[in-house]
Write a protein that holds these residues in place. Sequence first.
Motif, PDB file in Angstrom:
ATOM      1  N   THR A 182       9.286 -22.694 -15.037  1.00 44.36           N
ATOM      2  CA  THR A 182       8.213 -21.980 -15.718  1.00 44.36           C
ATOM      3  C   THR A 182       8.107 -20.612 -15.064  1.00 44.36           C
ATOM      4  O   THR A 182       7.941 -20.528 -13.842  1.00 44.36           O
ATOM      5  N   VAL A 183       8.250 -19.558 -15.846  1.00 41.80           N
ATOM      6  CA  VAL A 183       8.186 -18.217 -15.272  1.00 41.80           C
ATOM      7  C   VAL A 183       7.038 -17.438 -15.897  1.00 41.80           C
ATOM      8  O   VAL A 183       6.656 -17.676 -17.036  1.00 41.80           O
ATOM      9  N   GLY A 184       6.511 -16.544 -15.119  1.00 51.34           N
ATOM     10  CA  GLY A 184       5.535 -15.597 -15.634  1.00 51.34           C
ATOM     11  C   GLY A 184       6.258 -14.338 -16.064  1.00 51.34           C
ATOM     12  O   GLY A 184       7.250 -13.941 -15.452  1.00 51.34           O
ATOM     13  N   VAL A 185       5.781 -13.728 -17.126  1.00 51.50           N
ATOM     14  CA  VAL A 185       6.378 -12.495 -17.633  1.00 51.50           C
ATOM     15  C   VAL A 185       5.336 -11.393 -17.519  1.00 51.50           C
ATOM     16  O   VAL A 185       4.211 -11.522 -18.016  1.00 51.50           O
ATOM     17  N   SER A 186       5.698 -10.305 -16.846  1.00 51.80           N
ATOM     18  CA  SER A 186       4.778  -9.195 -16.646  1.00 51.80           C
ATOM     19  C   SER A 186       4.570  -8.416 -17.939  1.00 51.80           C
ATOM     20  O   SER A 186       5.275  -8.623 -18.933  1.00 51.80           O
TER      21      SER A 186
END
Length: 317
Positions: A151-155
């Motif tokens: 799970t990644v966060g996207v800026s």
Amino acid sequence: MAVYSEAERSARHVRLADDAVLLGPAPATESYLAVDRIVEAARRSGVRAVLPVPPALAGNAALAGEVAAAGLTWIGPPAEVLERLGGDGVEPASEHGLLAVVTEDGLRFPTAVARDRAAGIARVSWTPDPAGDVPPGAKRLAEVGWRGLVTVGVSEDGELGEVAAGFSLDMAVLERAHRVDAVDLALAAAAGRRTPRRRTVDEHPPRAAVAVQLRATLPPGTAGRVSGALPSAGRLRGTTGQTEVVAVSGYDPGDRLDGWYDALLATVSAGAADTATAARAAAAALAGLPETGVPHDGEEVCAVLQQLADGDPAPGG
């Protein structure tokens, strides 16, 4: 085989397990986050692999290293990869993100996700429209050795932000969107097997999906007891055959909520032709909840679902 603390001797996950091992006292640092106790429990039980569920464990580089050193299979990214990318086990806090399983061939089942973070926790997650591009950094995860769920966060500028292993609270969005089981994907990645063949868009196009976390709102340190039924555990199909709803309850009537831990009462996820339909299906599973015996955030969650059902692309803001 499951593990538990003294505060959760009669917890639902313990009752459902074939076997369960006591880790230690209620404080997480002495039980669920105690690396030595988890590894010793695995050794005593004779298991061959350790499947860490929450990111707090799945992203723990020290635990991953000790499990491997004990000759057991760690179902997740190797310790050295976790150390390189943080290894702190914190779920991404960004309002936009990406879910996927990483294999040696790259990203499989990439799924864009948006989150309602009005309360600081992603109570509602959904597939945004448009989905946006996959961050270049996410495409390189396979190259650095990441394996398994991510799970990644996207800026805001579309770049890769936080990275978390394990079963984030958003992972049900990927499951409903692609009609897959995240546990099967994680096990296949750990064993070096190919994940299920991704069907073409013509064969089985990805669906819109929504996932909801229903939480108790008891004051910190306050215990409670569930007295009414939560959303029914299981899988229900919509009347058209195209809408799927899955509800997983964390507690049964009569179960005690201990004040030590964040009480996730239930997770409801839905897949449908569009986000509005999926939101309405999830809301229907939460509608008419009986008196549960403990306060919860169902009213706030349903308000966000209603905004999604009305076509608001950024509810909760």
